[in-house]
Write a protein that holds these residues in place. Structure first.
Motif, PDB file in Angstrom:
ATOM      1  N   PHE A   1       0.863  -1.178   0.000  1.00 22.77           N
ATOM      2  CA  PHE A   1       0.000   0.000   0.000  1.00 22.77           C
ATOM      3  C   PHE A   1       0.894   1.220   0.000  1.00 22.77           C
ATOM      4  N   VAL A   2       0.700   2.114  -0.958  1.00 20.28           N
ATOM      5  CA  VAL A   2       1.581   3.269  -1.146  1.00 20.28           C
ATOM      6  C   VAL A   2       0.774   4.560  -0.994  1.00 20.28           C
ATOM      7  N   GLY A   3       1.183   5.413  -0.056  1.00 15.27           N
ATOM      8  CA  GLY A   3       0.477   6.669   0.138  1.00 15.27           C
ATOM      9  C   GLY A   3       1.336   7.704   0.830  1.00 15.27           C
ATOM     10  N   ASP A   4       0.861   8.954   0.812  1.00 12.89           N
ATOM     11  CA  ASP A   4       1.619  10.047   1.420  1.00 12.89           C
ATOM     12  C   ASP A   4       1.223  10.284   2.871  1.00 12.89           C
ATOM     13  N   GLY A   5       0.388   9.434   3.426  1.00 17.90           N
ATOM     14  CA  GLY A   5      -0.020   9.560   4.817  1.00 17.90           C
ATOM     15  C   GLY A   5      -1.304  10.364   4.951  1.00 17.90           C
ATOM     16  N   GLY A   6      -1.835  10.373   6.152  1.00 14.34           N
ATOM     17  CA  GLY A   6      -3.116  11.030   6.386  1.00 14.34           C
ATOM     18  C   GLY A   6      -4.241  10.026   6.395  1.00 14.34           C
ATOM     19  N   SER A   7      -5.313  10.382   7.082  1.00 15.93           N
ATOM     20  CA  SER A   7      -6.507   9.532   7.182  1.00 15.93           C
ATOM     21  C   SER A   7      -6.193   8.180   7.810  1.00 15.93           C
ATOM     22  N   ARG A   8      -5.060   8.082   8.485  1.00 14.37           N
ATOM     23  CA  ARG A   8      -4.606   6.823   9.105  1.00 14.37           C
ATOM     24  C   ARG A   8      -4.551   5.693   8.079  1.00 14.37           C
ATOM     25  N   GLU A   9      -4.227   6.057   6.837  1.00 14.16           N
ATOM     26  CA  GLU A   9      -4.267   5.082   5.759  1.00 14.16           C
ATOM     27  C   GLU A   9      -3.210   3.993   5.903  1.00 14.16           C
ATOM     28  N   HIS A  10      -2.025   4.341   6.406  1.00 13.54           N
ATOM     29  CA  HIS A  10      -0.986   3.333   6.560  1.00 13.54           C
ATOM     30  C   HIS A  10      -1.304   2.378   7.700  1.00 13.54           C
ATOM     31  N   ASP A  11      -1.847   2.910   8.774  1.00 13.01           N
ATOM     32  CA  ASP A  11      -2.246   2.039   9.872  1.00 13.01           C
ATOM     33  C   ASP A  11      -3.365   1.107   9.414  1.00 13.01           C
ATOM     34  N   GLY A  12      -4.295   1.645   8.623  1.00 10.10           N
ATOM     35  CA  GLY A  12      -5.360   0.807   8.081  1.00 10.10           C
ATOM     36  C   GLY A  12      -4.815  -0.289   7.196  1.00 10.10           C
ATOM     37  N   ALA A  13      -3.823   0.049   6.363  1.00 12.86           N
ATOM     38  CA  ALA A  13      -3.220  -0.949   5.487  1.00 12.86           C
ATOM     39  C   ALA A  13      -2.493  -2.018   6.289  1.00 12.86           C
ATOM     40  N   ARG A  14      -1.768  -1.581   7.313  1.00  6.37           N
ATOM     41  CA  ARG A  14      -1.047  -2.542   8.162  1.00  6.37           C
ATOM     42  C   ARG A  14      -2.017  -3.492   8.848  1.00  6.37           C
ATOM     43  N   ARG A  15      -3.083  -2.944   9.389  1.00 10.92           N
ATOM     44  CA  ARG A  15      -4.075  -3.772  10.073  1.00 10.92           C
ATOM     45  C   ARG A  15      -4.772  -4.729   9.105  1.00 10.92           C
ATOM     46  N   ALA A  16      -4.877  -4.301   7.851  1.00  8.51           N
ATOM     47  CA  ALA A  16      -5.500  -5.161   6.843  1.00  8.51           C
ATOM     48  C   ALA A  16      -4.575  -6.290   6.408  1.00  8.51           C
ATOM     49  N   GLY A  17      -3.292  -6.187   6.760  1.00 13.51           N
ATOM     50  CA  GLY A  17      -2.332  -7.221   6.382  1.00 13.51           C
ATOM     51  C   GLY A  17      -1.455  -6.856   5.216  1.00 13.51           C
ATOM     52  N   MET A  18      -1.562  -5.611   4.745  1.00 15.81           N
ATOM     53  CA  MET A  18      -0.729  -5.147   3.632  1.00 15.81           C
ATOM     54  C   MET A  18       0.612  -4.626   4.154  1.00 15.81           C
ATOM     55  N   ARG A  19       1.533  -4.365   3.240  1.00 11.85           N
ATOM     56  CA  ARG A  19       2.828  -3.784   3.603  1.00 11.85           C
ATOM     57  C   ARG A  19       2.837  -2.331   3.142  1.00 11.85           C
ATOM     58  N   PRO A  20       2.795  -1.376   4.081  1.00 10.50           N
ATOM     59  CA  PRO A  20       2.672   0.039   3.708  1.00 10.50           C
ATOM     60  C   PRO A  20       4.003   0.660   3.299  1.00 10.50           C
ATOM     61  N   VAL A  21       3.922   1.613   2.388  1.00  3.29           N
ATOM     62  CA  VAL A  21       5.057   2.424   1.954  1.00  3.29           C
ATOM     63  C   VAL A  21       4.648   3.892   2.054  1.00  3.29           C
ATOM     64  N   LEU A  22       5.471   4.690   2.703  1.00  2.00           N
ATOM     65  CA  LEU A  22       5.222   6.123   2.810  1.00  2.00           C
ATOM     66  C   LEU A  22       5.936   6.870   1.694  1.00  2.00           C
ATOM     67  N   VAL A  23       5.196   7.706   0.971  1.00  2.00           N
ATOM     68  CA  VAL A  23       5.787   8.674   0.047  1.00  2.00           C
ATOM     69  C   VAL A  23       5.924   9.973   0.827  1.00  2.00           C
ATOM     70  N   THR A  24       7.158  10.348   1.168  1.00  2.00           N
ATOM     71  CA  THR A  24       7.348  11.474   2.086  1.00  2.00           C
ATOM     72  C   THR A  24       7.089  12.829   1.448  1.00  2.00           C
ATOM     73  N   ASN A  25       7.138  12.900   0.108  1.00  2.00           N
ATOM     74  CA  ASN A  25       6.997  14.178  -0.593  1.00  2.00           C
ATOM     75  C   ASN A  25       7.978  15.213  -0.039  1.00  2.00           C
ATOM     76  N   ALA A  26       9.217  14.758   0.160  1.00  2.00           N
ATOM     77  CA  ALA A  26      10.239  15.622   0.762  1.00  2.00           C
ATOM     78  C   ALA A  26      10.466  16.909  -0.023  1.00  2.00           C
TER      79      ALA A  26
END
Length: 230
Positions: free
Chosen positions: A171-196
């Protein structure tokens, strides 16, 4: 890993475009005959409802927003406001420079591609005409489904439509809406796009994720290398 599921805004879209959102609200307000500050407040306050389809499509949503501001627009004015609002939404969803190239590259590596977006009606109504539509196998929109991230049903729906179990999905996202935590709980492997490279976009993020993944890239162009494709 067989599939990659993306967030949309700020991940596949130009992060700088987020700063244009309030300006597009002002243009719509002018057509409706509503004070810009009141319309902007109504749109911001109704975000949670709009993204689960509470007001219906774009026309009915703008009518509801105008009425909440004490204005009853005629049909011609309302139709013009819909056109203006959709044009503004197109500006906000413009692709980030590397998005289409990266999606094509990942498809070439054999990944199925999905999408989970907290969005209102404008994206759903325009999706078929966007450059993303032919590259995403399973788009899942909160407005259509009736619930938002991190609701586990969104992640389950994306997996079901892709035909891939969550354990085999990035699961790839820039964060927000607790999307990475949701992906982790769903069993996916999250990736953060930091938009540095987009500090202004990061400053606009009012709902940062409580969970920060170990896997990170500064921009979407770094994703194939992270996934092992150089």
């Amino acid at each position: 890993m067989r599939a990659i599921i993306f967030d949309f805004f700020g991940t596949l879209t130009d992060p700088d475009a987020e700063s244009d959102r309030l300006g597009t609200f002002a243009a719509t307000a002018a057509i409706l005959g509503v004070p810009a500050d009141r319309f902007r407040a109504a749109m911001v306050e109704s975000f949670g409802q709009r993204t689960v389809g509470a007001f219906g499509g774009t026309r009915d949503t703008l009518l509801a927003m105008a009425r909440s501001c004490g204005v009853e627009p005629g049909e011609a004015r309302l139709a013009a406001a819909v056109d203006t609002h959709r044009a503004g939404a197109e500006l906000v969803r413009r692709p980030r420079a590397e998005a289409v190239r990266v999606l094509k590259e990942l498809r070439g590596h054999g990944y199925a591609l999905g999408l989970i977006s907290d969005c209102s009606s404008e994206l759903c109504e325009a999706w078929a005409g966007t450059p993303y539509a032919e590259l995403i196998d399973a788009p899942v929109f909160s407005w259509q489904e009736g619930y938002r991230k991190p609701d586990p049903r969104l992640y389950a729906t994306a997996c079901e439509r892709l035909g891939v179990p969550a354990a085999q999905c990035w699961f790839v996202g820039d964060g927000g809406s607790r999307e990475h935590d949701g992906a982790r709980r769903a069993g996916m492997r999250p990736v953060l796009v930091t938009n540095a490279a987009y500090p202004a976009a990061r400053d606009l993020r009012t709902d940062p994720d409580s969970y920060v993944p170990d896997d990170r890239v500064d921009d979407l162009g770094g994703l194939p290398a992270l996934l092992g494709h150089h």
